[in-house]
Design a protein around this motif. Structure first.
Motif, mmCIF file in Angstrom:
data_model
loop_
_atom_site.group_PDB
_atom_site.id
_atom_site.type_symbol
_atom_site.label_atom_id
_atom_site.label_comp_id
_atom_site.label_asym_id
_atom_site.label_seq_id
_atom_site.Cartn_x
_atom_site.Cartn_y
_atom_site.Cartn_z
ATOM 1 N N GLU A 1 4.647 4.060 0.885
ATOM 2 C CA GLU A 1 3.698 3.402 0.002
ATOM 3 C C GLU A 1 3.967 1.907 -0.114
ATOM 4 O O GLU A 1 3.033 1.094 -0.076
ATOM 5 N N ILE B 1 -1.497 -4.033 3.303
ATOM 6 C CA ILE B 1 -2.847 -4.247 2.751
ATOM 7 C C ILE B 1 -2.925 -5.584 2.037
ATOM 8 O O ILE B 1 -3.886 -6.347 2.199
ATOM 9 N N THR C 1 -7.513 8.818 -0.501
ATOM 10 C CA THR C 1 -6.198 9.283 -0.037
ATOM 11 C C THR C 1 -5.117 8.977 -1.068
ATOM 12 O O THR C 1 -4.225 9.794 -1.300
ATOM 13 N N GLN C 2 -5.219 7.803 -1.696
ATOM 14 C CA GLN C 2 -4.202 7.430 -2.678
ATOM 15 C C GLN C 2 -4.324 8.261 -3.959
ATOM 16 O O GLN C 2 -3.313 8.701 -4.519
ATOM 17 N N GLY D 1 -3.047 8.012 7.145
ATOM 18 C CA GLY D 1 -3.638 9.031 6.269
ATOM 19 C C GLY D 1 -2.864 10.332 6.316
ATOM 20 O O GLY D 1 -2.646 10.975 5.282
ATOM 21 N N HIS E 1 -4.459 4.629 12.105
ATOM 22 C CA HIS E 1 -5.020 5.005 10.801
ATOM 23 C C HIS E 1 -4.855 6.507 10.553
ATOM 24 O O HIS E 1 -4.651 6.924 9.409
ATOM 25 N N THR F 1 -9.365 4.698 1.357
ATOM 26 C CA THR F 1 -8.049 4.333 0.826
ATOM 27 C C THR F 1 -7.864 4.873 -0.591
ATOM 28 O O THR F 1 -6.812 5.441 -0.918
ATOM 29 N N GLY G 1 3.033 0.206 3.198
ATOM 30 C CA GLY G 1 1.576 0.221 3.328
ATOM 31 C C GLY G 1 0.918 -0.767 2.381
ATOM 32 O O GLY G 1 -0.046 -1.460 2.742
#
Length: 314
Positions: free
Chosen positions: A253, A260, A207-208, A111, A107, A204, A256
């Motif tokens: 992205e 998710i 950070t996004q 990040g 993780h 999440t 990731g």
């Protein structure tokens, strides 16, 4: 008073979901994973050493870039040793403490990647949109502050995430993944995980929003500046640099996002979910140094010179 694990006889050893491969396929997968890990280490270390050894690359853009191979090595090293052990000896167990450690660094890698790319986008924004003030703004002290903010904020966010996890009682020892991450560990908990889920979503989202917002704003301003610039060579160089950053960011992205989403689709096979998760930790660390090495002329030239020097001394 006995701990919850002792009271309910919960083992400190967790069982991981394997890839259900035959012995021949396991050997092939082991060789592929070993090669992938070696390529990741080699490419990222070459990129890092090239930046460190060449004073001409001791510029804000490359100093920020040097954090990317460090982060990629952290992420891949968190995954591959356990994965190789599983494939070679067909062992599907891991100590709970080792599992939490692996999940934390995975993780941390995720990040760190988006924060570092956002910092690099900010650097390109300053360089292209306000070039006359670039040296005044992007001083060594300012660059170090950016790097410290990236790593410290990322570490704190993940430390709180796993502190919340470790405070919850565990009543299961069967993982639903081939490696450890926060969602998989939360499935071992036998109490309400609402706070953990909310905090995880907030991390999440934060950070996004920070990374996407900064990158979108920076590149929008860069595109406007390039459109207004009359010199085609300057415009082309700026767009090429931005394109490199965007390729790396979009790759991270997309992988990731697939990972998710895979947790949300219950009908998705366990093997597909595991392969998607592993790909997020294989492809970006492998491709990042290759993309920057090939697309960035200064780095490409220095890498060639470094390799030539090493070959001459053999």
């Amino acid at each position: 008073m006995e701990s919850f694990e002792n009271l309910y006889n919960i083992s400190s050893v967790l069982s991981l979901q394997g890839f259900d491969l035959s012995s021949e396929s396991s050997l092939t997968a082991f060789l592929f994973a070993t090669l992938s890990y070696m390529v990741i280490l080699f490419c990222n270390l070459i990129l890092l050493i090239t930046i460190i050894q060449n004073k001409s690359l001791h510029q804000p853009m490359y100093i920020l870039l040097s954090n990317l191979p460090i982060n990629d090595v952290i992420g891949s090293t968190a995954l591959f040793p356990q994965l190789l052990k599983e494939l070679l000896w067909d062992t599907r167990t891991i100590q709970f403490s080792a599992c939490v450690t692996q999940a934390f660094f995975i993780h941390l890698y995720g990040g760190g990647a988006v924060f570092i790319l956002a910092a690099m986008a900010y650097d390109r924004y300053v360089a292209i949109c306000v070039p006359l003030r670039y040296n005044t703004i992007m001083t060594n002290a300012h660059v170090m502050k950016i790097i410290c903010v990236v790593w410290i904020s990322n570490f704190i966010l993940m430390a709180v995430l796993f502190h919340l996890l470790l405070n919850l009682p565990r009543c299961k020892s069967q993982m639903t993944h081939s490696y450890c991450d926060n969602p998989s560990l939360l499935q071992l908990v036998c109490t309400d995980t609402t706070i953990n889920n909310i905090y995880g979503l907030l991390v999440t989202a934060f950070t996004q929003v920070v990374s996407l917002g900064l990158i979108f704003y920076s590149y929008l301003r860069i595109l406007v500046a390039c459109y207004k610039n009359k010199r085609s060579d300057t415009r082309s160089k700026a767009l090429q640099t931005c394109a490199t950053h965007l390729i790396v960011f979009l790759l991270l992205e997309c992988l990731g996002l697939f990972t998710i989403i895979s947790y949300r689709f219950k009908n998705l096979s366990a093997s597909s979910r595991r392969l998607i998760g592993v790909s997020t930790l294989i492809f970006p660390p492998t491709l990042n140094p290759i993309i920057y090495g090939l697309k960035t002329k200064d780095i490409r030239t220095k890498i060639v010179m470094l390799c030539q020097q090493k070959l001459l001394h053999i």
